[in-house]
Enzyme design. Structure first.
Site, PDB file in Angstrom:
ATOM      1  N   SER A   1      38.866  33.360  43.208  1.00 24.85           N
ATOM      2  CA  SER A   1      38.553  33.827  41.862  1.00 24.85           C
ATOM      3  C   SER A   1      37.492  32.911  41.228  1.00 24.85           C
ATOM      4  CB  SER A   1      39.846  33.912  41.037  1.00 24.85           C
ATOM      5  OG  SER A   1      39.672  34.700  39.898  1.00 24.85           O
TER       6      SER A   1
ATOM      7  N   ASP B   1      42.085  44.906  44.470  1.00 25.12           N
ATOM      8  CA  ASP B   1      41.675  43.707  43.745  1.00 25.12           C
ATOM      9  C   ASP B   1      40.999  44.034  42.419  1.00 25.12           C
ATOM     10  OD1 ASP B   1      40.808  41.032  43.230  1.00 25.12           O
ATOM     11  OD2 ASP B   1      40.524  40.705  45.379  1.00 25.12           O
TER      12      ASP B   1
ATOM     13  N   HIS C   1      44.522  40.781  44.073  1.00 27.14           N
ATOM     14  CA  HIS C   1      43.802  39.534  43.798  1.00 27.14           C
ATOM     15  C   HIS C   1      44.462  38.319  44.448  1.00 27.14           C
ATOM     16  CE1 HIS C   1      40.617  37.605  41.557  1.00 27.14           C
ATOM     17  NE2 HIS C   1      41.439  36.843  40.855  1.00 27.14           N
TER      18      HIS C   1
END
Length: 310
Positions: free
Chosen positions: A120, A261, A288
C-alpha cells in the site's frame, strides 16, 4: 522449517525539521549474520505500523530469508509527532526515504545487499526509494500500491458505486459533512473494507492493529493522505503518479495485487509498463491484504521470486 530468532532495536533518526530527537524502532526475524539476503518490510498507512505485515515471517520459516520490520516515524514504537499535524513541509516522501536509508546504514546492509517489500503506502515509499537506485538494493516487491493516485481515486469511485445504495448514500453524506468519525460512517466504511481491504471476517488481530494505530495517532495519515480512503487532499499524495519514475527502477520487481483490491488493476497496471524488469501477478480471492487472505500463495510468490534467479 527454520527456527525463528528475533531481536529488537532502535536507531536514532535526525528527522529534518522535527525539532526533537527521533528514533526508529525495528525488529529482525532471523539473523543478519547468515548468508541470506534480508528483506525490509515497509508498512502502509501512513501510520499503520508493522504488525499487519507479520505474516511475512513465513518467508523466514520457509525460505530462510531474514525479515526486518520497523515502525515508520510517527507511529507504533517509533517517535510520534502529533504536534506536526497538518505540516505538509514535514510529512514528505523524503522524510521516510531518509529514515529507510538511515536504517539500512545502521544495520550495515549496503555491502551484503537487501530486498524491499512495500505494501500500500509502503509500496509508494518503496518505489520512490528504488527509483533513486540506492546502493545495496537487490530486488523489490510492490504489493497493492497505487501507481497513480488520480487513477486510484477514479477506481475508488467505481468501487463505491457498486456498494448497496444505503451504504453509498451514507458515505457520500458523511463526506459532504466532513464526518469521518461517527458510528454510521465507520459502519458504512466497514462494508467497503470487508469487500476491498480484507475479506477475512473477522479480520486478523494483526490487521486490526493497523486500524488501531491509525485511530490512536492519525497525524501522518491525515496530513499526507486525507480524512478517508476516498478523499485524498494531502499535499504529499494528491496528484502523485509514482509510475512516471518507474523507468528508474533498475532491480527485478514483483508486482502483486488482489482481484478485489481497492488498488485495482487500472491504478496498478502502470507499474508493469513503467518498470523495465517486472512481473505482475493478481491473486484470486484476495483484496488489499492478500498476504493474509491467500497467505500461502502470497508467500510462495514472494519466496520463489526473492530466492530464485529472477
Amino acid at each position: 522449517m527454520t527456527t525463528q530468532a528475533a531481536s529488537e532495536g532502535e536507531v536514532a533518526y535526525d528527522a529534518p525539521g522535527a525539532g526533537k530527537p527521533c528514533k526508529t524502532w525495528y525488529k529482525i526475524i532471523g539473523s543478519l549474520e547468515s548468508n541470506a539476503i534480508p528483506l525490509i518490510a515497509l508498512h502502509g498507512g501512513p501510520g499503520g505500523g508493522h504488525e499487519y505485515l507479520t505474516s511475512l515471517v513465513d518467508l523466514h520459516e520457509k525460505y530462510g530469508i531474514p525479515v526486518i520490520f520497523y515502525d515508520q516515524i510517527g507511529c507504533g514504537r517509533s517517535t510520534h509527532l502529533q504536534e506536526k499535524m497538518g505540516d505538509d513541509s514535514f510529512w514528505t516522501f523524503d522524510l521516510f526515504v531518509k529514515e529507510l536509508d538511515n536504517l539500512v546504514d545502521h544495520l550495515k546492509l549496503r555491502e551484503k545487499g537487501f530486498y524491499v517489500l512495500g505494501q500500500s503506502w509502503g509500496g509508494m515509499l518503496g518505489s520512490t526509494y528504488a527509483s533513486r537506485q540506492p546502493r545495496g538494493l537487490k530486488k523489490l516487491v510492490l504489493v497493492s500500491s497505487p501507481a497513480s493516485i488520480p487513477l486510484y481515486m477514479e477506481g475508488c469511485k467505481q468501487l463505491l458505486s457498486q456498494l448497496p445504495q444505503d451504504v453509498r448514500e451514507t458515505l457520500e453524506e458523511c463526506d459532504r459533512q466532513g464526518d469521518h468519525e461517527s458510528e454510521k460512517f465507520q459502519e458504512a466504511a466497514l462494508v467497503f473494507n470487508k469487500k476491498h481491504v480484507c475479506r477475512i471476517d473477522p479480520m486478523p488481530d494483526e490487521v486490526q492493529m493497523a486500524f488501531k494505530h491509525l485511530k490512536e495517532d492519525p497525524t501522518s495519515y491525515l496530513t499526507m493522505q486525507g480524512p478517508s480512503e476516498f478523499i485524498i487532499v494531502g499535499t504529499a499524495f494528491k496528484g502523485w503518479e509514482g509510475y512516471k519514475q518507474g523507468h528508474n527502477i533498475k532491480v527485478p520487481t514483483l508486482l502483486i495485487n488482489g482481484r478485489y483490491d481497492e488498488v485495482g488493476d487500472s491504478c496498478f497496471e502502470p507499474w508493469s509498463r513503467a518498470i523495465p524488469d517486472s512481473k505482475w501477478v493478481t491473486i484470486e480471492d484476495a483484496s488489499h491484504m492478500s498476504h493474509w487472505e491467500q497467505r500461502d500463495r502470497f508467500i510462495e510468490l514472494c519466496g520463489d521470486f526473492l530466492v530464485g534467479n529472477k
